[in-house]
Write a protein that holds these residues in place. Structure first.
Motif, PDB file in Angstrom:
ATOM      1  N   ALA A  30       1.000  -1.330  -0.106  1.00 28.07           N
ATOM      2  CA  ALA A  30      -0.128   0.078   0.098  1.00 28.07           C
ATOM      3  C   ALA A  30       0.887   1.221  -0.173  1.00 28.07           C
ATOM      4  N   ALA A  31       0.368   2.122  -0.674  1.00 30.08           N
ATOM      5  CA  ALA A  31       1.278   3.360  -0.904  1.00 30.08           C
ATOM      6  C   ALA A  31       1.100   4.497   0.210  1.00 30.08           C
ATOM      7  N   GLY A  32       0.000   4.191   0.955  1.00 33.83           N
ATOM      8  CA  GLY A  32      -0.261   5.157   2.105  1.00 33.83           C
ATOM      9  C   GLY A  32      -1.309   4.648   3.060  1.00 33.83           C
ATOM     10  N   GLY A  34      -4.517   5.522   3.418  1.00 29.24           N
ATOM     11  CA  GLY A  34      -5.627   5.418   2.923  1.00 29.24           C
ATOM     12  C   GLY A  34      -5.954   4.006   2.307  1.00 29.24           C
ATOM     13  N   GLU A  35      -4.685   3.750   1.289  1.00 31.05           N
ATOM     14  CA  GLU A  35      -4.877   2.307   0.635  1.00 31.05           C
ATOM     15  C   GLU A  35      -4.748   1.232   1.444  1.00 31.05           C
ATOM     16  N   LYS A  36      -3.784   1.435   2.712  1.00 28.52           N
ATOM     17  CA  LYS A  36      -4.098   0.419   3.577  1.00 28.52           C
ATOM     18  C   LYS A  36      -5.339   0.048   4.105  1.00 28.52           C
ATOM     19  N   LEU A  38      -8.487   0.898   2.622  1.00 26.67           N
ATOM     20  CA  LEU A  38      -8.963   0.303   1.829  1.00 26.67           C
ATOM     21  C   LEU A  38      -8.928  -1.149   1.231  1.00 26.67           C
ATOM     22  N   GLY A  39      -7.521  -1.359   1.362  1.00 25.00           N
ATOM     23  CA  GLY A  39      -7.048  -3.020   1.149  1.00 25.00           C
ATOM     24  C   GLY A  39      -7.399  -3.694   2.244  1.00 25.00           C
ATOM     25  N   ARG A  53      -3.082 -10.157   2.922  1.00 22.12           N
ATOM     26  CA  ARG A  53      -3.269  -8.921   2.774  1.00 22.12           C
ATOM     27  C   ARG A  53      -1.818  -8.223   2.456  1.00 22.12           C
ATOM     28  N   GLY A  55       0.785  -5.147   2.515  1.00 22.00           N
ATOM     29  CA  GLY A  55       0.935  -4.087   3.141  1.00 22.00           C
ATOM     30  C   GLY A  55       0.719  -4.001   4.571  1.00 22.00           C
TER      31      GLY A  55
END
Length: 55
Positions: A30-32, A34-36, A38-39, A53, A55
């Protein structure tokens, strides 16, 4: 990145003329935060095991 996509004589994408991918296959981290989040939501909704999963 490509400046232009290689095209066939019919104007379609020439997949054979594309360069090889430069990133390894598989899940990306994950890039940040927020992506964590959402993932994590997608993983929970899809009932994916915790170790799968990214990240």
């Amino acid at each position: 990145m490509l400046d232009r996509f290689p095209l066939t004589a019919n104007g379609k994408l020439d997949r054979a003329a594309l360069p090889a991918p430069t990133t390894p296959p598989g899940p990306a981290l994950a890039a940040g935060p927020g992506e964590k989040v959402l993932g994590g939501l997608f993983a929970a909704a899809l009932a994916v095991p915790e170790q799968a999963r990214a990240g």
